[in-house]
Design a protein around this motif. Structure first.
Motif, PDB file in Angstrom:
ATOM      1  N   SER A  12       0.721  -1.280  -0.006  1.00  0.00           N
ATOM      2  CA  SER A  12      -0.155  -0.042  -0.028  1.00  0.00           C
ATOM      3  C   SER A  12       0.934   1.292   0.017  1.00  0.00           C
ATOM      4  O   SER A  12       0.415   2.074  -0.567  1.00  0.00           O
ATOM      5  CB  SER A  12      -0.899  -0.061   1.178  1.00  0.00           C
ATOM      6  OG  SER A  12      -0.245   0.000   2.403  1.00  0.00           O
ATOM      7  N   CYS A  16       0.835   4.019  -3.031  1.00  0.00           N
ATOM      8  CA  CYS A  16       0.423   5.476  -2.865  1.00  0.00           C
ATOM      9  C   CYS A  16       1.413   6.281  -3.853  1.00  0.00           C
ATOM     10  O   CYS A  16       1.036   7.598  -3.969  1.00  0.00           O
ATOM     11  CB  CYS A  16       1.073   5.747  -1.242  1.00  0.00           C
ATOM     12  SG  CYS A  16      -0.383   5.407  -0.044  1.00  0.00           S
ATOM     13  N   LEU A  19      -0.749   7.784  -6.504  1.00  0.00           N
ATOM     14  CA  LEU A  19      -1.918   8.750  -6.313  1.00  0.00           C
ATOM     15  C   LEU A  19      -2.021   9.887  -7.409  1.00  0.00           C
ATOM     16  O   LEU A  19      -2.952  10.322  -7.806  1.00  0.00           O
ATOM     17  CB  LEU A  19      -1.937   9.290  -5.172  1.00  0.00           C
ATOM     18  CG  LEU A  19      -2.340   8.355  -3.704  1.00  0.00           C
ATOM     19  CD1 LEU A  19      -2.172   9.051  -2.666  1.00  0.00           C
ATOM     20  CD2 LEU A  19      -3.634   7.900  -3.921  1.00  0.00           C
ATOM     21  N   GLY A  49       7.563   5.922  -2.683  1.00  0.00           N
ATOM     22  CA  GLY A  49       6.893   4.946  -1.719  1.00  0.00           C
ATOM     23  C   GLY A  49       7.523   3.478  -1.760  1.00  0.00           C
ATOM     24  O   GLY A  49       7.350   2.611  -0.964  1.00  0.00           O
ATOM     25  N   TYR A  77       2.658   7.301   5.542  1.00  0.00           N
ATOM     26  CA  TYR A  77       1.391   7.295   4.583  1.00  0.00           C
ATOM     27  C   TYR A  77       1.131   8.952   4.570  1.00  0.00           C
ATOM     28  O   TYR A  77       0.913   9.416   3.536  1.00  0.00           O
ATOM     29  CB  TYR A  77       0.156   6.742   5.282  1.00  0.00           C
ATOM     30  CG  TYR A  77       0.138   5.485   4.949  1.00  0.00           C
ATOM     31  CD1 TYR A  77      -0.032   4.872   3.616  1.00  0.00           C
ATOM     32  CD2 TYR A  77       0.041   4.369   6.073  1.00  0.00           C
ATOM     33  CE1 TYR A  77       0.036   3.448   3.452  1.00  0.00           C
ATOM     34  CE2 TYR A  77       0.180   3.067   5.952  1.00  0.00           C
ATOM     35  CZ  TYR A  77      -0.111   2.698   4.714  1.00  0.00           C
ATOM     36  OH  TYR A  77       0.172   1.370   4.354  1.00  0.00           O
ATOM     37  N   LEU A  81       0.926  11.240   1.131  1.00  0.00           N
ATOM     38  CA  LEU A  81      -0.280  12.092   0.737  1.00  0.00           C
ATOM     39  C   LEU A  81      -0.164  13.492   0.651  1.00  0.00           C
ATOM     40  O   LEU A  81      -0.752  14.318  -0.081  1.00  0.00           O
ATOM     41  CB  LEU A  81      -1.509  11.766   1.916  1.00  0.00           C
ATOM     42  CG  LEU A  81      -1.935  10.205   1.741  1.00  0.00           C
ATOM     43  CD1 LEU A  81      -2.842  10.072   3.029  1.00  0.00           C
ATOM     44  CD2 LEU A  81      -2.632  10.050   0.399  1.00  0.00           C
ATOM     45  N   THR A  84       1.859  14.473  -2.147  1.00  0.00           N
ATOM     46  CA  THR A  84       1.149  14.294  -3.638  1.00  0.00           C
ATOM     47  C   THR A  84       0.213  15.683  -3.721  1.00  0.00           C
ATOM     48  O   THR A  84      -0.037  16.172  -4.768  1.00  0.00           O
ATOM     49  CB  THR A  84       0.560  13.128  -3.460  1.00  0.00           C
ATOM     50  OG1 THR A  84       1.423  11.871  -3.503  1.00  0.00           O
ATOM     51  CG2 THR A  84      -0.447  12.895  -4.963  1.00  0.00           C
TER      52      THR A  84
END
Length: 91
Positions: A12, A16, A19, A49, A77, A81, A84
């Motif tokens: 995961s 990411c 994204l 990632g 994470y 996020l 991005t």
């Protein structure tokens, strides 16, 4: 932590990195030099990632305290996020 859960976390984190591709299909993007931003940010976030995934798979299994593992995964994470979202060229 079980090996299967570590694999899910690693995969995961790696996914990411993609994204920006998903966001480019759903959110309006500026014109012009945006393609250069995509050419630079997509590989960067995929590599970051992947590095975070490798660290979470191999590095976090030796942590004795569960709180530190959870905090590091949360940091990984959130950094992907937020990075991005900040580097995405919104219209």
């Amino acid at each position: 932590m079980k090996k299967s859960i570590r694999r899910v976390h690693a995969f995961s984190l790696f996914s990411c990195g993609f994204l920006t591709l998903l966001m480019s299909k759903t959110i309006p993007v500026q014109g012009g030099g945006v393609s250069l931003i995509f050419v630079l940010t997509i590989p960067f976030f995929i590599i970051v990632g992947g590095i975070f995934g490798i660290i979470s798979f191999y590095g976090l299994k030796n942590r004795k305290r569960k709180n530190i593992r959870i905090l590091l995964l949360l940091y990984f994470y959130l950094s992907l996020l937020i990075g991005t979202i900040l580097m995405f060229p919104f219209k």
